[in-house]
Enzyme design. Structure first.
Site, mmCIF file in Angstrom:
data_model
loop_
_atom_site.group_PDB
_atom_site.id
_atom_site.type_symbol
_atom_site.label_atom_id
_atom_site.label_comp_id
_atom_site.label_asym_id
_atom_site.label_seq_id
_atom_site.Cartn_x
_atom_site.Cartn_y
_atom_site.Cartn_z
ATOM 1 N N LYS A 23 9.920 5.876 6.427
ATOM 2 C CA LYS A 23 9.309 5.729 7.746
ATOM 3 C C LYS A 23 8.852 4.295 7.941
ATOM 4 O O LYS A 23 8.421 3.623 7.003
ATOM 5 C CB LYS A 23 8.108 6.675 7.869
ATOM 6 C CG LYS A 23 8.476 8.136 7.862
ATOM 7 C CD LYS A 23 7.251 9.013 7.883
ATOM 8 C CE LYS A 23 6.468 8.886 9.160
ATOM 9 N NZ LYS A 23 5.317 9.823 9.206
ATOM 10 N N HIS B 74 8.763 19.930 1.741
ATOM 11 C CA HIS B 74 7.475 19.289 1.482
ATOM 12 C C HIS B 74 6.872 19.819 0.187
ATOM 13 O O HIS B 74 6.234 19.070 -0.561
ATOM 14 C CB HIS B 74 6.530 19.555 2.654
ATOM 15 C CG HIS B 74 5.318 18.681 2.659
ATOM 16 N ND1 HIS B 74 5.392 17.311 2.780
ATOM 17 C CD2 HIS B 74 3.996 18.977 2.553
ATOM 18 C CE1 HIS B 74 4.169 16.800 2.753
ATOM 19 N NE2 HIS B 74 3.318 17.783 2.617
ATOM 20 N N ARG C 264 8.430 18.015 -2.634
ATOM 21 C CA ARG C 264 7.888 16.657 -2.768
ATOM 22 C C ARG C 264 6.652 16.653 -3.653
ATOM 23 O O ARG C 264 6.480 15.791 -4.508
ATOM 24 C CB ARG C 264 7.501 16.085 -1.397
ATOM 25 C CG ARG C 264 8.634 15.679 -0.514
ATOM 26 C CD ARG C 264 8.103 14.894 0.643
ATOM 27 N NE ARG C 264 7.576 13.615 0.191
ATOM 28 C CZ ARG C 264 6.744 12.850 0.881
ATOM 29 N NH1 ARG C 264 6.305 13.256 2.054
ATOM 30 N NH2 ARG C 264 6.338 11.703 0.410
ATOM 31 N N ARG D 116 11.195 12.323 1.352
ATOM 32 C CA ARG D 116 11.263 13.118 2.570
ATOM 33 C C ARG D 116 12.718 13.505 2.825
ATOM 34 O O ARG D 116 13.637 12.832 2.370
ATOM 35 C CB ARG D 116 10.733 12.335 3.769
ATOM 36 C CG ARG D 116 9.273 11.946 3.679
ATOM 37 C CD ARG D 116 8.856 11.143 4.889
ATOM 38 N NE ARG D 116 7.434 10.834 4.871
ATOM 39 C CZ ARG D 116 6.904 9.779 4.264
ATOM 40 N NH1 ARG D 116 7.704 8.918 3.638
ATOM 41 N NH2 ARG D 116 5.604 9.570 4.276
#
Length: 283
Positions: free
Chosen positions: A191, A264, A267, A166
């Site tokens: 996270k 994203h 990713r 991320r």
């Protein structure tokens, strides 16, 4: 016969303070990013509620948090602030967390809390994820230029591509988080305070070594990919640099200009690393 003194329930202001200082920080030990997210949600709601009710936050009570007020706030987020349904639901998640906490501290208001918690999350369609072809990915990565920012941006995109991380994880990488000798890897802080180590390809290791030679003052706790002020890049800064890379690559690959390319997307383009940890041979 002894009279039992009824305990006075905490005020609304006290509940808000306890939610952050006692519950989120002391009991749950959530990350500063989560605290900030919940703080922003409650600030937005309190600002809206005060205007709707004509009350100061210190005068509010749990009974004021009626479903109609919460629904009006959520509509305000979508219609006036142009927030997405996902953002709307995130704000509601923060409100629900506060209400559940408040209900345990003020049992006399449980009925009001129960009614407020009945406000549902909004369903939404998840768009199909876009993708890049191999040629488009190569064009976006490009080659490092002569300028300081060009070489930083090249390493930034390379690490996003290599790790599948991320943006928040990449901009949080410190020099000390990178292991270049032996089994080269980078330690990512994700996270929920999750830590993980991702192998680095040979080309990525070479890029990091070259970057650190160019910036000998980057040591220890310093951000590996700083901005001009020496601080960690922001998410908006990364998005801006990626947009510039896509615009540049669009000259070679015009199809890129018709796609919404975000971090994203990078990713999900990440290839499976080889056993030796070398870079993707398709490139």
């Amino acid at each position: 016969m002894r009279k039992t003194l009824a305990l006075k329930p905490p005020s609304f202001a006290a509940l808000v303070q306890q939610f952050f200082t006692e519950y989120l920080v002391a009991q749950r030990s959530v990350s500063p990013r989560t605290v900030a997210c919940y703080r922003d949600a409650l600030l937005l709601f309190l600002d809206f509620a005060c205007r709707q009710l004509g009350k100061a936050p210190t005068s509010m009570r749990l009974a004021d948090l009626q479903p109609d007020l919460i629904l009006a706030f959520l509509d305000h987020l979508e219609q006036d602030r142009k927030n997405s349904v996902r953002s709307r639901n995130l704000r509601l998640t923060a409100l629900r967390a506060f209400l559940k906490f408040a209900g345990r501290r003020d049992v006399a208001s449980l009925h009001d809390v129960e009614r407020a918690l009945s406000v549902p999350m909004k369903r939404f369609e998840r768009p199909m994820l876009n993708y890049l072809t191999r040629a488009e990915m190569v064009a976006v990565l490009g080659q490092p230029g002569e300028s300081w920012s060009s070489q930083r941006d090249y390493l930034l995109l390379t690490m996003l591509y290599n790790t599948g991380a991320r943006v928040s994880e990449i901009i949080g990488v410190r020099v000390v988080d990178v292991v270049l000798d032996g089994a080269a890897c980078v330690h990512l802080h994700g996270k929920g305070r999750k830590l993980r180590s991702i192998p680095l390809w040979d080309a990525t290791v070479a890029g990091i070594r070259s970057w650190l030679r160019l910036n000998p003052t980057l040591l220890g706790e310093a951000a590996l990919l700083p901005n001009r002020d020496g601080k960690a890049m922001s998410r908006s800064n990364v998005a801006q640099r990626l947009d510039l890379a896509v615009s540049r690559a669009g000259v070679e690959q015009p199809g890129l200009l018709k796609k919404r390319v975000s971090s994203h997307i990078l990713r999900h383009y990440m290839p499976f690393p080889t056993i030796s940890g070398n870079e993707d041979k398709r490139l």
